[in-house]
Design a protein around this motif. Structure first.
Motif, PDB file in Angstrom:
ATOM      1  N   ILE A 118     -72.324   7.596 -61.173  1.00 53.12           N
ATOM      2  CA  ILE A 118     -72.980   8.549 -62.064  1.00 53.12           C
ATOM      3  C   ILE A 118     -72.372   8.473 -63.456  1.00 53.12           C
ATOM      4  CG2 ILE A 118     -73.409  10.087 -60.105  1.00 53.12           C
ATOM      5  CD1 ILE A 118     -71.281  11.991 -61.322  1.00 53.12           C
ATOM      6  N   GLU A 119     -73.136   8.914 -64.433  1.00 57.46           N
ATOM      7  CA  GLU A 119     -72.665   9.056 -65.802  1.00 57.46           C
ATOM      8  C   GLU A 119     -71.890  10.369 -65.925  1.00 57.46           C
ATOM      9  OE1 GLU A 119     -73.024   6.801 -68.263  1.00 57.46           O
ATOM     10  OE2 GLU A 119     -73.889   5.506 -66.705  1.00 57.46           O
ATOM     11  N   PRO A 120     -71.007  10.485 -66.928  1.00 50.74           N
ATOM     12  CA  PRO A 120     -70.319  11.763 -67.138  1.00 50.74           C
ATOM     13  C   PRO A 120     -71.313  12.901 -67.363  1.00 50.74           C
ATOM     14  CG  PRO A 120     -69.329  10.027 -68.466  1.00 50.74           C
ATOM     15  CD  PRO A 120     -70.583   9.458 -67.894  1.00 50.74           C
ATOM     16  N   LEU A 121     -70.962  14.100 -66.908  1.00 54.58           N
ATOM     17  CA  LEU A 121     -71.828  15.274 -67.053  1.00 54.58           C
ATOM     18  C   LEU A 121     -71.165  16.294 -67.972  1.00 54.58           C
ATOM     19  CD1 LEU A 121     -72.929  15.872 -63.335  1.00 54.58           C
ATOM     20  CD2 LEU A 121     -74.269  14.805 -65.160  1.00 54.58           C
ATOM     21  N   THR A 122     -71.925  16.825 -68.905  1.00 53.20           N
ATOM     22  CA  THR A 122     -71.481  17.919 -69.763  1.00 53.20           C
ATOM     23  C   THR A 122     -72.035  19.217 -69.187  1.00 53.20           C
ATOM     24  OG1 THR A 122     -71.470  16.509 -71.715  1.00 53.20           O
ATOM     25  CG2 THR A 122     -71.523  18.883 -72.087  1.00 53.20           C
ATOM     26  N   LEU A 123     -71.159  20.199 -68.982  1.00 55.43           N
ATOM     27  CA  LEU A 123     -71.533  21.428 -68.301  1.00 55.43           C
ATOM     28  C   LEU A 123     -71.116  22.652 -69.097  1.00 55.43           C
ATOM     29  CD1 LEU A 123     -70.108  20.463 -64.779  1.00 55.43           C
ATOM     30  CD2 LEU A 123     -72.436  20.072 -65.581  1.00 55.43           C
ATOM     31  N   ALA A 124     -71.806  23.756 -68.837  1.00 55.74           N
ATOM     32  CA  ALA A 124     -71.353  25.077 -69.273  1.00 55.74           C
ATOM     33  C   ALA A 124     -71.011  25.852 -68.022  1.00 55.74           C
ATOM     34  CB  ALA A 124     -72.442  25.789 -70.065  1.00 55.74           C
ATOM     35  N   GLY A 125     -69.846  26.493 -68.007  1.00 55.79           N
ATOM     36  CA  GLY A 125     -69.401  27.141 -66.781  1.00 55.79           C
ATOM     37  C   GLY A 125     -68.804  28.513 -66.998  1.00 55.79           C
ATOM     38  N   VAL A 126     -68.683  29.233 -65.878  1.00 58.71           N
ATOM     39  CA  VAL A 126     -67.986  30.526 -65.830  1.00 58.71           C
ATOM     40  C   VAL A 126     -66.903  30.402 -64.765  1.00 58.71           C
ATOM     41  CG1 VAL A 126     -68.183  32.957 -65.174  1.00 58.71           C
ATOM     42  CG2 VAL A 126     -69.921  31.916 -66.658  1.00 58.71           C
ATOM     43  N   ALA A 127     -65.684  30.777 -65.105  1.00 60.53           N
ATOM     44  CA  ALA A 127     -64.556  30.642 -64.184  1.00 60.53           C
ATOM     45  C   ALA A 127     -64.641  31.659 -63.049  1.00 60.53           C
ATOM     46  CB  ALA A 127     -63.245  30.830 -64.943  1.00 60.53           C
ATOM     47  N   HIS A 128     -64.186  31.220 -61.866  1.00 61.39           N
ATOM     48  CA  HIS A 128     -64.082  32.109 -60.706  1.00 61.39           C
ATOM     49  C   HIS A 128     -62.724  31.892 -60.064  1.00 61.39           C
ATOM     50  CE1 HIS A 128     -64.994  34.281 -57.045  1.00 61.39           C
ATOM     51  NE2 HIS A 128     -64.675  33.226 -56.322  1.00 61.39           N
ATOM     52  N   SER A 129     -62.090  32.962 -59.643  1.00 68.49           N
ATOM     53  CA  SER A 129     -60.840  32.854 -58.885  1.00 68.49           C
ATOM     54  C   SER A 129     -61.003  33.620 -57.585  1.00 68.49           C
ATOM     55  CB  SER A 129     -59.649  33.401 -59.683  1.00 68.49           C
ATOM     56  OG  SER A 129     -59.849  34.759 -60.013  1.00 68.49           O
ATOM     57  N   GLY A 130     -60.433  33.074 -56.511  1.00 66.81           N
ATOM     58  CA  GLY A 130     -60.556  33.697 -55.202  1.00 66.81           C
ATOM     59  C   GLY A 130     -61.383  32.848 -54.268  1.00 66.81           C
ATOM     60  N   SER A 131     -61.809  33.457 -53.169  1.00 70.73           N
ATOM     61  CA  SER A 131     -62.552  32.734 -52.143  1.00 70.73           C
ATOM     62  C   SER A 131     -63.732  31.969 -52.731  1.00 70.73           C
ATOM     63  CB  SER A 131     -63.068  33.713 -51.087  1.00 70.73           C
ATOM     64  OG  SER A 131     -63.974  33.068 -50.216  1.00 70.73           O
ATOM     65  N   TYR A 132     -63.876  30.723 -52.302  1.00 73.99           N
ATOM     66  CA  TYR A 132     -64.995  29.926 -52.783  1.00 73.99           C
ATOM     67  C   TYR A 132     -66.334  30.527 -52.357  1.00 73.99           C
ATOM     68  CZ  TYR A 132     -61.771  26.178 -54.191  1.00 73.99           C
ATOM     69  OH  TYR A 132     -60.788  25.439 -54.806  1.00 73.99           O
ATOM     70  N   MET A 133     -66.359  31.268 -51.264  1.00 72.08           N
ATOM     71  CA  MET A 133     -67.596  31.909 -50.832  1.00 72.08           C
ATOM     72  C   MET A 133     -68.048  32.977 -51.832  1.00 72.08           C
ATOM     73  SD  MET A 133     -68.932  30.627 -48.074  1.00 72.08           S
ATOM     74  CE  MET A 133     -70.012  31.924 -47.484  1.00 72.08           C
ATOM     75  N   GLY A 134     -67.165  33.400 -52.716  1.00 74.19           N
ATOM     76  CA  GLY A 134     -67.508  34.417 -53.704  1.00 74.19           C
ATOM     77  C   GLY A 134     -67.936  33.878 -55.045  1.00 74.19           C
ATOM     78  N   ILE A 135     -68.126  32.568 -55.161  1.00 69.98           N
ATOM     79  CA  ILE A 135     -68.480  31.983 -56.452  1.00 69.98           C
ATOM     80  C   ILE A 135     -69.858  32.433 -56.933  1.00 69.98           C
ATOM     81  CG2 ILE A 135     -69.561  29.875 -55.598  1.00 69.98           C
ATOM     82  CD1 ILE A 135     -68.097  28.366 -57.877  1.00 69.98           C
ATOM     83  N   GLY A 136     -70.641  33.010 -56.024  1.00 65.71           N
ATOM     84  CA  GLY A 136     -71.953  33.533 -56.429  1.00 65.71           C
ATOM     85  C   GLY A 136     -71.856  34.540 -57.560  1.00 65.71           C
ATOM     86  N   GLU A 137     -70.775  35.317 -57.607  1.00 70.40           N
ATOM     87  CA  GLU A 137     -70.604  36.276 -58.696  1.00 70.40           C
ATOM     88  C   GLU A 137     -70.528  35.561 -60.038  1.00 70.40           C
ATOM     89  OE1 GLU A 137     -67.537  39.757 -60.301  1.00 70.40           O
ATOM     90  OE2 GLU A 137     -67.196  38.817 -58.345  1.00 70.40           O
ATOM     91  N   ALA A 138     -69.799  34.438 -60.080  1.00 70.58           N
ATOM     92  CA  ALA A 138     -69.703  33.666 -61.316  1.00 70.58           C
ATOM     93  C   ALA A 138     -71.057  33.065 -61.687  1.00 70.58           C
ATOM     94  CB  ALA A 138     -68.647  32.569 -61.183  1.00 70.58           C
ATOM     95  N   PHE A 139     -71.832  32.637 -60.691  1.00 73.10           N
ATOM     96  CA  PHE A 139     -73.178  32.128 -60.982  1.00 73.10           C
ATOM     97  C   PHE A 139     -74.069  33.234 -61.538  1.00 73.10           C
ATOM     98  CE2 PHE A 139     -72.312  28.281 -58.384  1.00 73.10           C
ATOM     99  CZ  PHE A 139     -72.836  27.337 -59.260  1.00 73.10           C
ATOM    100  N   GLU A 140     -73.943  34.461 -61.009  1.00 74.26           N
ATOM    101  CA  GLU A 140     -74.730  35.568 -61.549  1.00 74.26           C
ATOM    102  C   GLU A 140     -74.348  35.831 -63.006  1.00 74.26           C
ATOM    103  OE1 GLU A 140     -75.307  39.178 -59.578  1.00 74.26           O
ATOM    104  OE2 GLU A 140     -75.932  38.295 -57.675  1.00 74.26           O
ATOM    105  N   THR A 141     -73.050  35.836 -63.291  1.00 77.00           N
ATOM    106  CA  THR A 141     -72.594  36.028 -64.669  1.00 77.00           C
ATOM    107  C   THR A 141     -73.118  34.915 -65.572  1.00 77.00           C
ATOM    108  OG1 THR A 141     -70.586  37.157 -63.936  1.00 77.00           O
ATOM    109  CG2 THR A 141     -70.546  36.205 -66.142  1.00 77.00           C
ATOM    110  N   LEU A 142     -73.069  33.689 -65.060  1.00 77.97           N
ATOM    111  CA  LEU A 142     -73.545  32.534 -65.822  1.00 77.97           C
ATOM    112  C   LEU A 142     -75.022  32.683 -66.184  1.00 77.97           C
ATOM    113  CD1 LEU A 142     -73.270  29.593 -66.888  1.00 77.97           C
ATOM    114  CD2 LEU A 142     -73.672  28.828 -64.530  1.00 77.97           C
ATOM    115  N   TYR A 143     -75.848  32.983 -65.188  1.00 76.53           N
ATOM    116  CA  TYR A 143     -77.290  33.056 -65.441  1.00 76.53           C
ATOM    117  C   TYR A 143     -77.655  34.266 -66.285  1.00 76.53           C
ATOM    118  CZ  TYR A 143     -78.672  29.013 -62.767  1.00 76.53           C
ATOM    119  OH  TYR A 143     -78.849  27.719 -62.346  1.00 76.53           O
ATOM    120  N   ALA A 144     -77.001  35.403 -66.075  1.00 77.19           N
ATOM    121  CA  ALA A 144     -77.257  36.568 -66.919  1.00 77.19           C
ATOM    122  C   ALA A 144     -76.938  36.253 -68.375  1.00 77.19           C
ATOM    123  CB  ALA A 144     -76.427  37.761 -66.436  1.00 77.19           C
ATOM    124  N   THR A 145     -75.839  35.544 -68.602  1.00 76.22           N
ATOM    125  CA  THR A 145     -75.440  35.178 -69.962  1.00 76.22           C
ATOM    126  C   THR A 145     -76.438  34.211 -70.592  1.00 76.22           C
ATOM    127  OG1 THR A 145     -73.112  35.467 -69.349  1.00 76.22           O
ATOM    128  CG2 THR A 145     -73.568  34.215 -71.351  1.00 76.22           C
TER     129      THR A 145
END
Length: 276
Positions: free
Chosen positions: A131-158
Motif C-alpha cells: 500500500i501507499e502511505p496514508l494521511t489520516l485525521a484522528g482522535v486519541a483514545h486511551s483504555g480498552s480497545y473495545m471503547g474506541i467507539g467513543e473516539a470515533f463518535e468525537t471524530l465524526y461529530a467534529t
C-alpha cells in the motif's frame, strides 16, 4: 447552520458521547442528558438515536465479556441494564444470532481457537498487499480497545460540525500497544479517517499517518468481540507458517462497514500486519 451554533453542538455531542461511554452501567435519562433538538442533531450526525447507541454499546460490551471473561450471564445482563436474564437473552439473540450462553460456547470466536493453517486456511482470507502511505485525521483514545467507539463518535461529530466530513473517507483504527503486555487503562489507540491534510488543524483532531509498504491483511467477518482471537490466530498460526517477518510499524484496522448499519455478524474488518 451558523458556525457558532455548530461549535455549540460539537461541544454538546462530545459531552453526550463521553457521558454515555462513562455510564453504561447506570440508568440513563437521555432526555435529561440532551435537549430534544440535540437528539435530532445526534441522529443526523451519527445515523442512529441515542437510545439505539446505548443499546448497541451495551450489547457489544456484553459480547466482549462473554468471550473474554468468566462473568456469569446473569451478571452481564445486570451490567447491561436488563431487568432479567430472559429479556437479555431475547435481545442478545435477536442481534447476535445466538443466546448469550450459546454465543459464549459456539460463537464465531471459537473458530479461531481451533484453526490450523492446513485444516482451515480457506476460512480466513489473508492476502499480501503493498500500500501507499496514508494521511489520516484522528482522535486519541486511551483504555480498552473495545471503547474506541467513543473516539470515533468525537471524530465524526467534529468533522460534521466543522463541515469537513466527506462520504469517501475510510474508517481506520490505529493500535499502538499489545493488550497482552500493557495494562488495559494504558492502551493507546487512534480513531481515524483518511484525510487530505486539512482536517487536523485544531483539537481534538490530530494528524496521523500509516507507513506504506508490505502488509498481510486478514479479512475478518463478525463481531468486534471476536477480534482478539483473530489477532491470536494471525500471530500464532499464520505468521509462523508464512515464512515472513514483522516490520517495525504500527498495525491498523480498516472498517469496511458501519456497526450502526449492519448486524454484528455482518461486520467486515481488515487487520493490517506490517511485513518486511
Amino acid at each position: 447552520m451558523a458556525g457558532g451554533a455548530w461549535a455549540t453542538y460539537e461541544r454538546r455531542l462530545h459531552h453526550v458521547s463521553a457521558y454515555i461511554y462513562g455510564h453504561l452501567d447506570e440508568e440513563l435519562n437521555l432526555d435529561r442528558l440532551s435537549p430534544h433538538h440535540c437528539h435530532r442533531i445526534y441522529r443526523a450526525v451519527h445515523g442512529e438515536t441515542l437510545a439505539a447507541t446505548v443499546k448497541r454499546l451495551r450489547l457489544q460490551r456484553a459480547a466482549a465479556e462473554l468471550v473474554q471473561t468468566g462473568l456469569s450471564v446473569e451478571a452481564i445482563a445486570r451490567r447491561s441494564g436488563y431487568p432479567n436474564v430472559q429479556s437479555f437473552n431475547r435481545t442478545f439473540r435477536a442481534v447476535y444470532g445466538l443466546p448469550p450462553a450459546r454465543y459464549r460456547k459456539e460463537g464465531s470466536h471459537k473458530a479461531f481457537e481451533t484453526a490450523s493453517m492446513e485444516g482451515n486456511a480457506v476460512m480466513y482470507d489473508v492476502d499480501l498487499r503493498t500500500i501507499e502511505p496514508l494521511t489520516l485525521a484522528g482522535v486519541a483514545h486511551s483504555g480498552s480497545y473495545m471503547g474506541i467507539g467513543e473516539a470515533f463518535e468525537t471524530l465524526y461529530a467534529t468533522l460534521f460540525a466543522r463541515n469537513l466530513f466527506r462520504p469517501d473517507m475510510e474508517m481506520i483504527g490505529i493500535y499502538l500497544d499489545d493488550p497482552e503486555l500493557v495494562e488495559t487503562d494504558k492502551l493507546r489507540s487512534f480513531a481515524c479517517v483518511t484525510a487530505n491534510g486539512e482536517q487536523a488543524a485544531e483539537a481534538p483532531l490530530t494528524p496521523q499517518g500509516i507507513d506504506g509498504g508490505h502488509y498481510a491483511v486478514l479479512r475478518h467477518k463478525g463481531p468486534y468481540a471476536d477480534m482478539p482471537k483473530a489477532y491470536q490466530w494471525l500471530y500464532g498460526t499464520w505468521l509462523p507458517n508464512s515464512g515472513r517477518e514483522i516490520r517495525d510499524s504500527v498495525m491498523f484496522e480498516k472498517y469496511l462497514n458501519n456497526p450502526r448499519e449492519v448486524a454484528p455478524t455482518e461486520l467486515l474488518t481488515e487487520i493490517y500486519l506490517p511485513l518486511k
